[in-house]
Design an enzyme around this catalytic site. Structure first.
Site, PDB file in Angstrom:
ATOM      1  N   HIS A  95      42.835  98.906  39.945  1.00 50.49           N
ATOM      2  CA  HIS A  95      42.996  97.574  39.430  1.00 50.49           C
ATOM      3  C   HIS A  95      44.275  96.717  39.236  1.00 50.49           C
ATOM      4  O   HIS A  95      44.788  97.363  39.062  1.00 50.49           O
ATOM      5  CB  HIS A  95      42.384  97.738  38.135  1.00 50.49           C
ATOM      6  CG  HIS A  95      41.397  96.391  37.374  1.00 50.49           C
ATOM      7  ND1 HIS A  95      42.826  95.600  36.838  1.00 50.49           N
ATOM      8  CD2 HIS A  95      40.625  95.907  37.731  1.00 50.49           C
ATOM      9  CE1 HIS A  95      42.177  94.638  36.154  1.00 50.49           C
ATOM     10  NE2 HIS A  95      40.597  94.741  36.670  1.00 50.49           N
ATOM     11  N   GLU A  97      45.848  95.605  37.200  1.00 50.09           N
ATOM     12  CA  GLU A  97      46.290  95.778  35.814  1.00 50.09           C
ATOM     13  C   GLU A  97      47.178  97.454  36.436  1.00 50.09           C
ATOM     14  O   GLU A  97      48.435  97.485  35.038  1.00 50.09           O
ATOM     15  CB  GLU A  97      45.317  95.741  34.037  1.00 50.09           C
ATOM     16  CG  GLU A  97      45.313  94.529  34.093  1.00 50.09           C
ATOM     17  CD  GLU A  97      43.370  94.518  33.292  1.00 50.09           C
ATOM     18  OE1 GLU A  97      42.980  95.197  33.138  1.00 50.09           O
ATOM     19  OE2 GLU A  97      43.114  92.969  33.448  1.00 50.09           O
ATOM     20  N   GLU A 167      39.428  90.395  43.691  1.00 50.99           N
ATOM     21  CA  GLU A 167      39.995  90.631  42.411  1.00 50.99           C
ATOM     22  C   GLU A 167      41.162  89.908  42.156  1.00 50.99           C
ATOM     23  O   GLU A 167      42.192  90.277  42.253  1.00 50.99           O
ATOM     24  CB  GLU A 167      39.924  90.768  41.584  1.00 50.99           C
ATOM     25  CG  GLU A 167      38.937  92.501  40.870  1.00 50.99           C
ATOM     26  CD  GLU A 167      38.348  92.552  39.470  1.00 50.99           C
ATOM     27  OE1 GLU A 167      38.200  92.459  38.359  1.00 50.99           O
ATOM     28  OE2 GLU A 167      39.687  93.293  39.138  1.00 50.99           O
ATOM     29  N   GLY A 173      41.006  87.472  33.628  1.00 51.29           N
ATOM     30  CA  GLY A 173      41.024  87.321  32.018  1.00 51.29           C
ATOM     31  C   GLY A 173      41.484  85.480  31.807  1.00 51.29           C
ATOM     32  O   GLY A 173      41.874  85.910  30.478  1.00 51.29           O
ATOM     33  N   SER A 212      37.161  86.413  36.166  1.00 56.77           N
ATOM     34  CA  SER A 212      36.014  85.474  35.550  1.00 56.77           C
ATOM     35  C   SER A 212      34.286  85.049  35.494  1.00 56.77           C
ATOM     36  O   SER A 212      34.473  84.076  35.068  1.00 56.77           O
ATOM     37  CB  SER A 212      36.925  83.960  35.064  1.00 56.77           C
ATOM     38  OG  SER A 212      38.129  84.208  34.554  1.00 56.77           O
TER      39      SER A 212
HETATM   40  P1  13P Z   1      37.435  89.144  33.177  1.00 60.46           P
HETATM   41  O1  13P Z   1      35.872  89.164  33.865  1.00 60.46           O
HETATM   42  O2  13P Z   1      37.584  89.318  31.941  1.00 60.46           O
HETATM   43  O3  13P Z   1      38.256  87.963  33.650  1.00 60.46           O
HETATM   44  O4  13P Z   1      37.750  90.526  34.506  1.00 60.46           O
HETATM   45  C1  13P Z   1      37.945  91.526  35.348  1.00 60.46           C
HETATM   46  C2  13P Z   1      38.579  92.244  35.623  1.00 60.46           C
HETATM   47  O5  13P Z   1      39.987  92.153  35.468  1.00 60.46           O
HETATM   48  C3  13P Z   1      37.693  93.624  36.137  1.00 60.46           C
HETATM   49  O6  13P Z   1      37.994  94.227  36.495  1.00 60.46           O
END
Ligand code: 13P
Length: 250
Positions: A95, A97, A167, A173, A212
């Site tokens: 991911h 993050e 993504e 987010g 999102s």
């Molecule tokens: P959001 O749907 O909050 O944008 O996050 C996406 C995400 O990082 C899913 O792994």
């Protein structure tokens, strides 16, 4: 024909009580003839409770990360074997993050992907470009590099037991969703890239969109030919929204 998947990524949210309410809401609200795959990515400590709550439903459970090691002196880490042992079937790998906040490299992600598969977990392998990479025209090169790390380490055939999630980092987010055309363009690029190595794998692999996604934009995104569902952050924390996504995906 590929089946759609709606996968929630709860990230580091919840308490015992809120997780119970959320998963019970999801399980009780799913229609009996749910056609898409439904997965929830829970924080490690809540996985056993979520596995128990989903036992008689179609919902499968994912972890959000895994160690690249199988066992031993790795304080704080959780192995794929442990996740399998408590009833996990999927694990989110790479991911953005993990990559940006914890310094996970392409090679680290590939090692985790292989550890997951060694123990029978299906990786949900995340790729995607930063805003500056989109703006300087390197979206495809970045996605290709991230994907190549796994293909080089584990082989193209490994993607028979994996899910890819595209993504775009700028859409995570932020409320700033990729347009259906923008997302489709990258999904098609990914599938075509895989098809150069193995057409059957390329045709079969589910490629999810993440960033999102919500009940208001899901229909246009999954109507795209190469978008096979979503990896959902914020909207997966609300049972009603998550169920709306599942319904839209079949
Ligand atoms: P959001 O749907 O909050 O944008 O996050 C996406 C995400 O990082 C899913 O792994």
């Amino acid at each position: 024909m590929r089946q759609n998947m709606i996968a929630g990524n709860w990230k580091m949210n919840g308490t015992s009580d809120s997780v119970k309410t959320l998963i019970e809401g999801v399980v009780s609200g799913l229609s009996a003839d749910q056609k898409c795959d439904v997965v929830v990515g829970a924080p490690y400590v809540y996985i056993p409770a979520v596995v128990a709550a989903t036992a008689s439903s179609v919902v499968k459970v994912a972890a959000q990360d895994v160690s690249e090691q199988d066992k031993g002196a790795f304080t704080g880490e959780v192995s794929a074997e442990m996740l399998k042992d408590v009833g996990c079937e999927y694990v989110i790998i790479g991911h953005s993050e993990r990559r940006s906040l914890y310094g996970e490299t392409d090679q680290d992600s590939a090692q985790k992907y292989m550890a997951a598969q060694r123990h029978g977990l299906t990786p949900i392998f995340c790729i995607g470009e930063l805003l500056e990479e989109r703006e300087n025209g390197t979206t495809e090169a970045v996605c290709a590099r991230q994907l190549d790390a796994v293909i080089e380490a584990a082989g193209i055939a490994s993607l028979a037991n994996a899910v890819i999630a595209y993504e775009p980092v700028w859409a995570i987010g932020t409320g700033k969703v990729a347009s259906p055309a923008q997302a489709q363009e990258v999904h098609a690029f990914i599938r075509n890239k895989l098809a150069q190595l193995d057409t059957a794998i390329a045709e079969k692999v589910q490629i999810l969109y993440g960033g999102s996604m919500n009940p208001g934009n899901v229909a246009d995104l999954i109507a795209q030919p190469d978008i096979d569902g979503g990896l959902i952050g914020g909207a997966s924390l609300n049972a009603e929204d998550f169920l709306a996504l599942c319904q839209a995906a079949g």
